[in-house]
Design a protein around this motif. Structure first.
Motif, PDB file in Angstrom:
ATOM      1  N   ASN A 144       1.177  -3.606 -12.413  1.00 17.31           N
ATOM      2  CA  ASN A 144       0.748  -3.468 -11.026  1.00 17.31           C
ATOM      3  C   ASN A 144       1.588  -2.385 -10.357  1.00 17.31           C
ATOM      4  O   ASN A 144       2.787  -2.578 -10.110  1.00 17.31           O
ATOM      5  N   LEU A 145       0.956  -1.249 -10.085  1.00 20.34           N
ATOM      6  CA  LEU A 145       1.614  -0.136  -9.416  1.00 20.34           C
ATOM      7  C   LEU A 145       1.307  -0.239  -7.923  1.00 20.34           C
ATOM      8  O   LEU A 145       0.146  -0.250  -7.519  1.00 20.34           O
ATOM      9  N   ILE A 146       2.380  -0.295  -7.082  1.00 16.58           N
ATOM     10  CA  ILE A 146       2.186  -0.542  -5.651  1.00 16.58           C
ATOM     11  C   ILE A 146       2.981   0.480  -4.837  1.00 16.58           C
ATOM     12  O   ILE A 146       4.090   0.215  -4.351  1.00 16.58           O
ATOM     13  N   PRO A 147       2.447   1.687  -4.663  1.00 13.74           N
ATOM     14  CA  PRO A 147       3.107   2.668  -3.803  1.00 13.74           C
ATOM     15  C   PRO A 147       2.708   2.439  -2.343  1.00 13.74           C
ATOM     16  O   PRO A 147       1.526   2.399  -2.009  1.00 13.74           O
ATOM     17  N   ILE A 148       3.699   2.275  -1.478  1.00 18.95           N
ATOM     18  CA  ILE A 148       3.465   1.982  -0.065  1.00 18.95           C
ATOM     19  C   ILE A 148       3.890   3.174   0.775  1.00 18.95           C
ATOM     20  O   ILE A 148       5.008   3.679   0.625  1.00 18.95           O
ATOM     21  N   ALA A 149       3.009   3.609   1.677  1.00 14.46           N
ATOM     22  CA  ALA A 149       3.314   4.759   2.542  1.00 14.46           C
ATOM     23  C   ALA A 149       3.823   5.928   1.703  1.00 14.46           C
ATOM     24  O   ALA A 149       4.821   6.564   2.022  1.00 14.46           O
TER      25      ALA A 149
END
Length: 337
Positions: A144-149
């Motif tokens: 699960n790749l979760i790049p935020i802003a």
């Protein structure tokens, strides 16, 4: 506890070979006993993501959305960010490094810790961009790749802001203080400033409160952050391009096998939400396990450090699964080291 791994002969993008000191923290379960979540810090952050002083303690900890009773949480300091407190560990040759180099260093740390699969890699701002690089360099690493802003490339707008930061850092007589003051104006928004200050003046010095607040943030950072570390991190922002300058960054992301959860902020004045939405549209042409979420806030880029309730709603479905026997067998690289 801060732990250290030394890479004796790392070769950076400029071809320089040098010793790199990497400092990291582990929270919750030990590697090999539970799924691993890598949390990447932002520009002036560090590996202290949980606990009393944790900068993301609202999200990472026992019974939090990233539950340290169930996960092994790993946080690695970007080498040269000053986390060790020793100036000899700073990277004075910071212009020789790229964010891809930092990702390569992180992969060496994972190898040293015998971690060959991540349940998730998550980070805000440059930490999210770093997660992108890890996924591209090792497409099967992250479930699960979760790049935020964050996005997979630095836009002209980001490059322009970083250029102003660089000018301040190299020319101001009070560089860390002044650069931080400038940065806070694009980390937040006009609406956020208006809601907070309403043109009020300080009773003691009659300065506008907004001026006092900006100066406070400058002095606060100055006390804990080295100039060389700020120069490094600002420079790394300018190197974000997961295609390595060889084409469309979205095409480079196509080989990532894990689920990608993009998170934008509707008022972000740094990594603009329309850029992240555009990345989603391009990736969705060839990838099914992809989603886009948007935080609604008046606070701009810093909303990933403020809007915890919305983040919990977004992240909850990703982190709420518990391991079963089938999962243990399927993901043996995670569970049986």
């Amino acid at each position: 506890m801060l732990q250290e791994i030394v890479i004796p002969d790392f070769r950076n993008s400029a071809g320089t070979v040098q010793k790199i000191h990497v400092f990291f923290r582990l929270f919750g379960q030990q590697p090999g006993t539970a799924p691993v979540v890598l949390v990447n810090h932002a520009l002036t952050g560090n590996a202290e993501v949980s606990g009393e002083q944790g900068w993301w303690k609202e999200l990472v900890g026992p019974k939090k959305v990233i539950d340290t009773n169930r996960f092994c949480v790993l946080a690695i300091n970007v080498p040269g960010n000053g986390a060790s407190g020793k100036r000899e560990h700073l990277l004075q040759n910071y212009t020789e490094f790229t964010l891809e180099d930092i990702a390569g260093i992180f992969l060496k740390v994972l190898d040293e810790l015998q971690i060959n699969s991540l349940f998730a890699a998550i980070g805000g701002s440059i930490g999210g961009a770093l997660a992108w690089y890890l996924a591209v360099l090792k497409p099967n690493l992250i479930q699960n790749l979760i790049p935020i802003a964050a996005d997979l490339k630095a836009t002209d707008w980001v490059l322009g802001q970083c250029k102003v930061q660089d000018q301040i850092l190299n020319n101001s007589s009070d560089p860390v203080h002044d650069a931080r003051m400038h940065a806070m104006t694009f980390y937040r928004t006009p609406a956020s400033f208006s809601a907070k200050f309403r043109r009020k003046r300080n009773e003691s010095n009659l300065e506008f409160e907004v001026a006092n607040w900006l100066s406070h943030h400058g002095r606060k950072l100055e006390k804990r952050y080295e100039l060389a570390a700020y120069k490094l991190m600002n420079h790394l922002l300018t190197t974000i391009d997961i295609s390595a300058g060889k084409g469309d960054p979205s095409a480079a992301a196509g080989k990532i096998t894990g689920d990608i959860h993009l998170v934008g902020i509707d008022s972000d004045l740094f990594f603009l939400p329309q850029e992240i939405r555009d990345t989603y549209r391009k990736l969705s042409e060839g990838k099914q396990n992809l989603s886009y979420h948007e935080i609604r806030s008046i606070h701009g880029h810093d909303a990933f450090l403020i809007e915890y309730d919305q983040l919990k709603e977004i992240l909850g479905p990703i982190f709420n699964t518990k391991p079963t026997k089938d999962e243990k067998n399927k993901h043996s690289s995670v569970w049986n080291r």
